[in-house]
Design a protein around this motif. Sequence first.
Motif, PDB file in Angstrom:
ATOM      1  N   ASN A   7       0.912  -1.163   0.069  1.00  0.00           N
ATOM      2  CA  ASN A   7      -0.016  -0.010  -0.047  1.00  0.00           C
ATOM      3  C   ASN A   7       0.990   1.270   0.071  1.00  0.00           C
ATOM      4  O   ASN A   7       1.453   1.644   0.964  1.00  0.00           O
ATOM      5  CB  ASN A   7      -1.125  -0.170   1.254  1.00  0.00           C
ATOM      6  CG  ASN A   7      -1.670   1.247   1.405  1.00  0.00           C
ATOM      7  OD1 ASN A   7      -1.784   1.802   0.529  1.00  0.00           O
ATOM      8  ND2 ASN A   7      -2.251   1.489   2.539  1.00  0.00           N
ATOM      9  N   ILE A  91      -8.176  -1.442  -2.484  1.00  0.00           N
ATOM     10  CA  ILE A  91      -8.166  -1.560  -0.894  1.00  0.00           C
ATOM     11  C   ILE A  91      -9.653  -0.588  -0.724  1.00  0.00           C
ATOM     12  O   ILE A  91      -9.804   0.339  -1.453  1.00  0.00           O
ATOM     13  CB  ILE A  91      -7.243  -0.697  -0.272  1.00  0.00           C
ATOM     14  CG1 ILE A  91      -5.834  -1.410  -0.635  1.00  0.00           C
ATOM     15  CG2 ILE A  91      -7.482  -0.471   1.049  1.00  0.00           C
ATOM     16  CD1 ILE A  91      -4.694  -0.596  -0.090  1.00  0.00           C
ATOM     17  N   HIS A  94      -9.866   1.221   4.372  1.00  0.00           N
ATOM     18  CA  HIS A  94      -8.719   1.435   4.869  1.00  0.00           C
ATOM     19  C   HIS A  94      -8.694   2.424   6.204  1.00  0.00           C
ATOM     20  O   HIS A  94      -9.755   3.379   6.018  1.00  0.00           O
ATOM     21  CB  HIS A  94      -7.477   2.037   3.973  1.00  0.00           C
ATOM     22  CG  HIS A  94      -6.091   1.893   4.762  1.00  0.00           C
ATOM     23  ND1 HIS A  94      -5.795   2.842   5.670  1.00  0.00           N
ATOM     24  CD2 HIS A  94      -5.174   0.942   4.740  1.00  0.00           C
ATOM     25  CE1 HIS A  94      -4.663   2.696   6.137  1.00  0.00           C
ATOM     26  NE2 HIS A  94      -3.981   1.409   5.571  1.00  0.00           N
ATOM     27  N   SER A  95      -8.115   2.210   7.255  1.00  0.00           N
ATOM     28  CA  SER A  95      -8.796   3.024   8.450  1.00  0.00           C
ATOM     29  C   SER A  95      -8.241   4.547   8.360  1.00  0.00           C
ATOM     30  O   SER A  95      -9.046   5.486   8.688  1.00  0.00           O
ATOM     31  CB  SER A  95      -7.804   2.618   9.728  1.00  0.00           C
ATOM     32  OG  SER A  95      -6.236   2.788   9.219  1.00  0.00           O
ATOM     33  N   CYS A 124     -10.469  -3.617   4.576  1.00  0.00           N
ATOM     34  CA  CYS A 124      -9.714  -3.503   5.570  1.00  0.00           C
ATOM     35  C   CYS A 124     -10.685  -3.201   6.949  1.00  0.00           C
ATOM     36  O   CYS A 124     -11.590  -2.559   6.849  1.00  0.00           O
ATOM     37  CB  CYS A 124      -8.784  -2.192   5.748  1.00  0.00           C
ATOM     38  SG  CYS A 124      -7.596  -2.176   4.519  1.00  0.00           S
ATOM     39  N   ALA A 162      -8.557  -7.697   5.266  1.00  0.00           N
ATOM     40  CA  ALA A 162      -7.207  -7.203   5.842  1.00  0.00           C
ATOM     41  C   ALA A 162      -7.426  -6.951   7.461  1.00  0.00           C
ATOM     42  O   ALA A 162      -7.896  -5.664   7.386  1.00  0.00           O
ATOM     43  CB  ALA A 162      -6.316  -6.301   4.850  1.00  0.00           C
ATOM     44  N   TYR A 163      -6.958  -7.631   8.216  1.00  0.00           N
ATOM     45  CA  TYR A 163      -7.091  -7.161   9.510  1.00  0.00           C
ATOM     46  C   TYR A 163      -6.003  -6.450   9.974  1.00  0.00           C
ATOM     47  O   TYR A 163      -4.809  -6.657   9.721  1.00  0.00           O
ATOM     48  CB  TYR A 163      -7.215  -8.347  10.459  1.00  0.00           C
ATOM     49  CG  TYR A 163      -6.960  -7.941  11.917  1.00  0.00           C
ATOM     50  CD1 TYR A 163      -7.896  -7.072  12.798  1.00  0.00           C
ATOM     51  CD2 TYR A 163      -5.910  -8.354  12.853  1.00  0.00           C
ATOM     52  CE1 TYR A 163      -7.745  -6.532  13.915  1.00  0.00           C
ATOM     53  CE2 TYR A 163      -5.831  -8.039  14.091  1.00  0.00           C
ATOM     54  CZ  TYR A 163      -6.835  -7.004  14.535  1.00  0.00           C
ATOM     55  OH  TYR A 163      -6.403  -6.579  15.867  1.00  0.00           O
ATOM     56  N   GLU A 164      -6.282  -5.020   9.963  1.00  0.00           N
ATOM     57  CA  GLU A 164      -5.376  -4.007  10.407  1.00  0.00           C
ATOM     58  C   GLU A 164      -5.652  -3.250  11.607  1.00  0.00           C
ATOM     59  O   GLU A 164      -6.571  -2.360  11.571  1.00  0.00           O
ATOM     60  CB  GLU A 164      -5.195  -3.112   9.387  1.00  0.00           C
ATOM     61  CG  GLU A 164      -4.600  -3.503   8.190  1.00  0.00           C
ATOM     62  CD  GLU A 164      -4.002  -2.477   7.249  1.00  0.00           C
ATOM     63  OE1 GLU A 164      -2.846  -2.639   6.844  1.00  0.00           O
ATOM     64  OE2 GLU A 164      -4.732  -1.456   6.966  1.00  0.00           O
TER      65      GLU A 164
END
Length: 253
Positions: A7, A91, A94-95, A124, A162-164
Amino acid sequence: MILLIGNWKMAPKKSTEALSLAKKTLEIARKYKKSIKIVSCIPSIHIPFISKTIKNTLYIGGQSVSASTEEAQTGLISAEMLASYGTSHCIVGHSESRERGETDEQVLSSTLLLLQKKITPIICIGEKQRDAQGWYLSTVKSQIESIVLGIPKAQLKKIVFAYEPIWAIGKNAAREATPVECREMLIFIRKVISDIVDIKTANTISILYGGSVNEQNGTSFILEGGANGLLVGRISLDAKRFEQLAKTLSLVS
Ligand code: PGA
């Protein structure tokens, strides 16, 4: 096959630097293509010229996509635009995008639009912080539910989670997550999915780990953490370290 997603976020700053990084990443993708699939999620402005030059082996992904096909959306890009440049992944949620206001509903709509265009959504999910009572699990649970309940069962195997954990992302991370924390959360994620659909479907979905992944800790999230791949921010901008990470992954795949 381990999925390794870079990313790039809002970097590199210049088009020449972006092309050079893409070429170096292509070399890495070629070298390890038997065991690793590498996707570079690059700033959308770089997509047209990079996808023209980089055609095989390295997959090009987007970093965000509009949640609607309505044309009156200044500054946004659509799934159809991404698809027309051969983008294979994107993606969503995303946070950093959620921080700018992206909602669970928008994450679902974007996911559906990407699936329509045959682009793999990398969704995410992750909590801001952990607490001793385990309330953070309900944050992750509702993020998963909003996606899994909204997608036809047959399409679920095409998505990637995707664990973030947000507390482990970026240069201001509180600390790195441990492989055990990763494993426990991945078990929880599959359980939430299987409670909605079934175990078989839950097991077909790839789940990645992301957050301060580097060439030293990468394999531990796969081997001990149980992740099917990695989502990597800063290290994906440093070709030498990214290659080292790919090399260590190729040894365990
Ligand atoms: P990081 O970023 O690897 O630099 O922590 C990961 C991400 O935000 O996807």
